[in-house]
Design an enzyme around this catalytic site. Structure first.
Site, PDB file in Angstrom:
ATOM      1  N   GLU A 160      25.707 -24.197 -19.738  1.00 18.78           N
ATOM      2  CA  GLU A 160      25.740 -22.752 -19.494  1.00 18.78           C
ATOM      3  C   GLU A 160      26.912 -22.266 -18.628  1.00 18.78           C
ATOM      4  O   GLU A 160      26.722 -21.546 -17.651  1.00 18.78           O
ATOM      5  CB  GLU A 160      24.416 -22.302 -18.857  1.00 18.78           C
ATOM      6  N   GLU A 265      17.198 -27.225 -27.559  1.00 22.27           N
ATOM      7  CA  GLU A 265      16.039 -26.752 -26.785  1.00 22.27           C
ATOM      8  C   GLU A 265      15.246 -25.712 -27.572  1.00 22.27           C
ATOM      9  O   GLU A 265      14.832 -24.679 -27.041  1.00 22.27           O
ATOM     10  CB  GLU A 265      16.504 -26.130 -25.449  1.00 22.27           C
TER      11      GLU A 265
HETATM   12  C1  XIL Z   1      13.649 -24.971 -17.895  1.00 21.00           C
HETATM   13  C2  XIL Z   1      12.368 -25.790 -17.847  1.00 21.00           C
HETATM   14  O1  XIL Z   1      11.778 -25.784 -19.120  1.00 21.00           O
HETATM   15  C3  XIL Z   1      11.424 -25.220 -16.819  1.00 21.00           C
HETATM   16  O2  XIL Z   1      10.280 -26.065 -16.660  1.00 21.00           O
HETATM   17  C4  XIL Z   1      12.129 -25.051 -15.467  1.00 21.00           C
HETATM   18  O3  XIL Z   1      11.275 -24.401 -14.573  1.00 21.00           O
HETATM   19  C5  XIL Z   1      13.410 -24.245 -15.632  1.00 21.00           C
HETATM   20  O4  XIL Z   1      14.232 -24.868 -16.612  1.00 21.00           O
HETATM   21  N1  XIL Z   1      17.994 -23.907 -20.335  1.00 21.00           N
HETATM   22  C6  XIL Z   1      18.040 -25.230 -19.969  1.00 21.00           C
HETATM   23  C7  XIL Z   1      16.794 -25.897 -19.520  1.00 21.00           C
HETATM   24  O5  XIL Z   1      19.082 -25.885 -20.119  1.00 21.00           O
HETATM   25  O6  XIL Z   1      17.042 -26.895 -18.559  1.00 21.00           O
HETATM   26  C8  XIL Z   1      15.780 -24.920 -18.992  1.00 21.00           C
HETATM   27  O7  XIL Z   1      14.573 -25.619 -18.739  1.00 21.00           O
HETATM   28  C9  XIL Z   1      15.569 -23.771 -19.969  1.00 21.00           C
HETATM   29  C10 XIL Z   1      16.853 -23.031 -20.217  1.00 21.00           C
END
Ligand code: XIL
Length: 368
Positions: A160, A265
């Site tokens: 990001e 994701e």
């Molecule tokens: C999220 C997790 O799913 C949560 O449990 C945590 O509280 C915050 O992070 N982008 C990413 C992930 O790269 O690491 C994030 O994961 C969601 C957004």
């Protein structure tokens, strides 16, 4: 039945039995032209570490052949205090996934969230110096990558770094080092393990401007002769947006730069949104009943049908690009463990994943 016939009947039976009960032949993963992955939660990793056998872990082994820790391998849990690394939970997870033959990905080496305060700041909260940050980056990245060398196939090196308008995110890393912080991160990771895959990861790939900047990062690293294997598209999407075409364009753009892509994701929120498509984890929206239309865990069948069709459409697109897609990973196993129940509104009931709250594969997963 003659002898020949009975032998072939036996062979057919053996094949059928293997197909029905073989460890590797009964799940969703077996129907895919790419690896099918899942993010493993802290609670699930805790069960692994304590040797507990659970329905969730069984479902993961049967249906997925790639895993990533949802939280356990971020900077905060791995190095909460400068110089104090804690690998216990991550080690249990990585040993378990290796033992079960799943491709294990590391998430994440450098990200502005879940980053301990000491990493980029001094005692009074001021930004640290260039030298200090480079030192800390090198130490964290090299210690972590070396620790998991040979056990983790690849890392999200940077997560990001680009905004939706195509500019670089004003993270502490960027404020101190400029866009070259990315190059340093890839350099340190490669020096620690030359065999490890190195990925750039981001959300919001419906933005052509964001994708252009990501493509320019790939070009810059490659022009310096540096290793970058691929671009991860987080794909936190919604039931009504964005368009599949926007992501297909992103895939084509990155592949044209000579790297692989991965869907890293994926989840599809079915709940109302007033904040668009952001996956920036610091976004917070106050709870209102209107934003939580199905709080009792039962999604109306017509919405579930729509969700299944949306997943199927996206998977059809992924299949068209199977030659370039390393893996498709969903961000959590079941609806009950999805981060979207608390993001960006706390305490909602979302239905974004492939497994129901009572731990059954949703019937439409057969059509993916
Ligand atoms: C999220 C997790 O799913 C949560 O449990 C945590 O509280 C915050 O992070 N982008 C990413 C992930 O790269 O690491 C994030 O994961 C969601 C957004």
């Amino acid at each position: 039945m003659n002898k020949k016939q009975s032998i072939s009947t036996l062979t057919a039976l053996a094949v059928a039995t293997t197909m029905a009960f073989g460890a590797n032949s009964t799940g969703l993963k077996d129907n895919m032209p790419f690896k099918l992955g899942v993010a493993v939660s802290n609670a699930q990793i805790n069960d692994i570490a304590n040797g507990r056998k659970t329905q969730a872990l069984d479902l993961i082994k049967r249906n997925f052949n790639q895993v990533v820790a949802e939280n356990a391998m971020k900077d905060q849990p791995l190095q909460p205090i400068e110089g104090h690394f804690d690998f216990d939970a991550a080690d249990a997870f990585v040993d378990w996934s290796n033992k079960n033959g799943m491709k294990t990905m590391g998430h994440v080496l450098l990200w502005h969230s879940q980053l301990p305060g000491w990493f980029t700041r001094g005692d009074n909260g001021e930004l640290c110096s260039r030298e200090k940050l480079l030192d800390r980056m090198e130490n964290h990245i090299k210690t972590v990558v070396t620790h998991f060398k040979g056990r983790v196939a690849g890392w999200d090196v940077v997560n990001e770094a680009v905004e939706g308008d195509g500019s670089y995110r004003r993270s502490d890393f960027y404020k101190i080092l400029g866009e070259e912080f990315i190059d340093y991160a890839f350099k340190f990771a490669h020096e620690a393990d030359p065999d490890c895959e190195l990925w750039y990861n981001d959300y919001g790939n419906e933005s052509a401007k964001k994708n252009e900047t990501i493509a320019s990062i790939v070009r810059r690293l490659k022009s310096k002769g540096m290793r970058i294997d691929g671009v991860g598209l987080q794909t936190h999407i919604r039931i009504d947006s964005p368009s599949i075409e926007s992501y297909e364009n992103a895939i084509n753009l990155f592949v044209a730069e000579g790297v692989k892509v991965a869907i890293t994701e994926m989840d599809i929120s079915v709940l109302p949104s007033a904040w668009g498509l952001t996956a920036e984890v610091s976004t917070k929206v106050e709870y209102r009943e209107k934003l939580n239309p199905w709080p009792d865990g039962n999604l109306p069948p017509e919405v579930d049908k729509q969700l299944g069709e949306r997943y199927a459409e996206w998977f059809r697109m992924f299949r068209r690009h199977a030659a370039s897609i390393d893996r498709v990973t969903v961000w959590g196993l079941s609806d009950s463990s999805s981060w979207l129940n608390d993001f960006p509104v706390p305490g909602r009931t979302d239905y974004p994943l492939l497994v129901t709250r009572d731990m059954k594969l949703k019937p439409w997963t057969k059509s993916l």
